[in-house]
Design a protein around this motif. Structure first.
Motif, mmCIF file in Angstrom:
data_model
loop_
_atom_site.group_PDB
_atom_site.id
_atom_site.type_symbol
_atom_site.label_atom_id
_atom_site.label_comp_id
_atom_site.label_asym_id
_atom_site.label_seq_id
_atom_site.Cartn_x
_atom_site.Cartn_y
_atom_site.Cartn_z
ATOM 1 N N LEU A 201 35.190 47.560 43.863
ATOM 2 C CA LEU A 201 35.789 48.656 43.097
ATOM 3 C C LEU A 201 37.265 48.381 42.828
ATOM 4 N N ASP A 202 37.959 47.803 43.792
ATOM 5 C CA ASP A 202 39.364 47.473 43.609
ATOM 6 C C ASP A 202 39.528 46.390 42.536
ATOM 7 N N HIS A 203 38.628 45.414 42.511
ATOM 8 C CA HIS A 203 38.691 44.376 41.477
ATOM 9 C C HIS A 203 38.422 44.961 40.089
ATOM 10 N N ILE A 204 37.502 45.905 40.008
ATOM 11 C CA ILE A 204 37.244 46.555 38.723
ATOM 12 C C ILE A 204 38.505 47.268 38.235
ATOM 13 N N ALA A 205 39.174 47.975 39.153
ATOM 14 C CA ALA A 205 40.404 48.678 38.793
ATOM 15 C C ALA A 205 41.496 47.702 38.372
ATOM 16 N N ARG A 206 41.611 46.575 39.062
ATOM 17 C CA ARG A 206 42.624 45.578 38.709
ATOM 18 C C ARG A 206 42.330 44.950 37.349
ATOM 19 N N ALA A 207 41.065 44.633 37.092
ATOM 20 C CA ALA A 207 40.704 44.050 35.799
ATOM 21 C C ALA A 207 40.996 45.034 34.673
ATOM 22 N N ARG A 208 40.608 46.268 34.866
ATOM 23 C CA ARG A 208 40.839 47.291 33.839
ATOM 24 C C ARG A 208 42.331 47.464 33.577
ATOM 25 N N ALA A 210 44.633 45.328 33.891
ATOM 26 C CA ALA A 210 45.151 44.131 33.217
ATOM 27 C C ALA A 210 44.553 43.938 31.826
ATOM 28 N N GLY A 211 43.672 44.841 31.413
ATOM 29 C CA GLY A 211 43.029 44.713 30.115
ATOM 30 C C GLY A 211 41.978 43.626 30.061
ATOM 31 N N LEU A 212 41.421 43.274 31.212
ATOM 32 C CA LEU A 212 40.396 42.230 31.285
ATOM 33 C C LEU A 212 39.013 42.879 31.301
ATOM 34 N N PRO A 213 38.078 42.393 30.497
ATOM 35 C CA PRO A 213 36.803 43.103 30.338
ATOM 36 C C PRO A 213 35.780 42.921 31.454
ATOM 37 N N HIS A 214 35.905 41.867 32.274
ATOM 38 C CA HIS A 214 34.800 41.542 33.181
ATOM 39 C C HIS A 214 35.249 41.327 34.618
ATOM 40 N N VAL A 215 34.341 41.649 35.543
ATOM 41 C CA VAL A 215 34.424 41.212 36.933
ATOM 42 C C VAL A 215 33.147 40.444 37.232
ATOM 43 N N TYR A 216 33.274 39.161 37.514
ATOM 44 C CA TYR A 216 32.121 38.302 37.780
ATOM 45 C C TYR A 216 31.768 38.369 39.263
ATOM 46 N N LEU A 217 30.486 38.658 39.554
ATOM 47 C CA LEU A 217 30.025 38.813 40.934
ATOM 48 C C LEU A 217 29.178 37.644 41.431
ATOM 49 N N GLY A 218 28.983 36.640 40.598
ATOM 50 C CA GLY A 218 28.124 35.543 41.034
ATOM 51 C C GLY A 218 26.672 35.824 40.709
ATOM 52 N N TYR A 219 25.769 35.455 41.624
ATOM 53 C CA TYR A 219 24.334 35.531 41.350
ATOM 54 C C TYR A 219 23.666 36.717 42.039
ATOM 55 N N TRP A 220 22.825 37.369 41.270
ATOM 56 C CA TRP A 220 21.930 38.391 41.799
ATOM 57 C C TRP A 220 20.537 37.783 41.877
ATOM 58 N N VAL A 221 19.858 38.001 42.991
ATOM 59 C CA VAL A 221 18.502 37.492 43.183
ATOM 60 C C VAL A 221 17.574 38.682 43.352
ATOM 61 N N ASN A 222 16.777 38.948 42.359
ATOM 62 C CA ASN A 222 15.857 40.079 42.413
ATOM 63 C C ASN A 222 14.891 39.908 43.580
ATOM 64 N N GLY A 223 14.838 40.910 44.433
ATOM 65 C CA GLY A 223 13.960 40.850 45.602
ATOM 66 C C GLY A 223 14.669 40.442 46.878
#
Length: 252
Positions: A201-208, A210-223
């Protein structure tokens, strides 16, 4: 000597090894080196193409019979915290994150070891030494930052720094289109604070901010239970055969 250039990076393929997320599967990775003056530009392009960074290596899954690993990025500008997330923010309102250049410290390593011993005792990083940790932080040719989270002090609003013990740490790359969370860890004694969620959540706030559109979280593995938290941050996009596409899922 092998030379690596932005125009013609060399890619390599690892040998198969047991998958840490799906029992009975084997993983392979394709990787290249991120070195030289053009490393930040290359890191941006590769991250947008589904790669992750580890030290001076960019890699992505290249498994022969499985496509379970999916690159995830949060749309920071559109993000709205859920009720549960707002509670996490409130619960950690006494913390302040100080961002600085990627430099390791003994205090960080001590917290890192406590985290690994409590949460990932049998993981692939469990035997990392202080020198291994220093390499993880320092061995980068891109714009990498450390964010240290501490309790607020009486001068926090003046200096921008917290005081007291180190509670959580995030290692992140700043890119042209967002922030990429490389690794994060926290004091396992404060599990009730949901510090992993708080750092995202803090990274989302920092990106926003700074006017940056994305926060990359790496890989999601369904299951995979250990990866399920990544789809709680909506809206987000997943990288598929047709590029980045909006993923619809009810956040909780």
């Amino acid at each position: 000597m092998t030379h690596h250039t932005t125009q013609s990076p060399q890619f390599f393929l690892t040998a198969p090894s047991p998958c840490p997320y799906i029992e009975g599967q084997f993983e392979r990775k394709v990787f290249t080196h991120l070195v030289g003056d053009k490393a930040p530009e290359m890191n941006d392009l590769l991250t947008q193409g589904g790669f992750r960074r580890s030290q001076n290596i960019a890699y992505r899954p290249a498994c022969e019979s499985c496509r379970a690993c999916v690159s995830v990025r949060i749309l920071a500008g559109e993000f709205q915290a859920t009720k549960n997330m707002r509670r996490v923010i409130q619960r950690n309102s006494d913390l302040i994150g100080a961002m600085h250049d990627a430099e390791p410290s003994t205090e960080q390593y001590s917290l890192f070891r406590r985290y690994l011993d409590a949460r990932h005792r049998k993981g692939g990083m469990s035997d990392m030494t202080v020198l291994d940790y220093a390499m993880m932080v320092e061995d980068t040719h891109v714009d990498t930052k450390i964010i240290e989270y501490r309790k607020r002090g009486p001068d926090s609003f003046i200096t921008g720094r917290g005081q007291g013990e180190l509670i959580a740490v995030a290692l992140s790359d700043k890119m042209a289109d967002g922030m990429s969370m490389v690794y994060s860890y926290f004091n396992p004694d404060f599990e009730d604070r949901s510090l992993g969620t708080f750092m995202i959540l803090d990274h989302i706030a920092r990106a926003r901010a700074a006017g940056l559109p994305h926060v990359y979280l790496g890989y999601w593995v369904n299951g995979s239970r250990k990866m399920s938290y990544k789809v709680r941050f909506m809206p987000q996009e997943h990288l598929g055969p047709r590029g980045w596409e909006r993923y619809e899922h009810e956040a909780v």
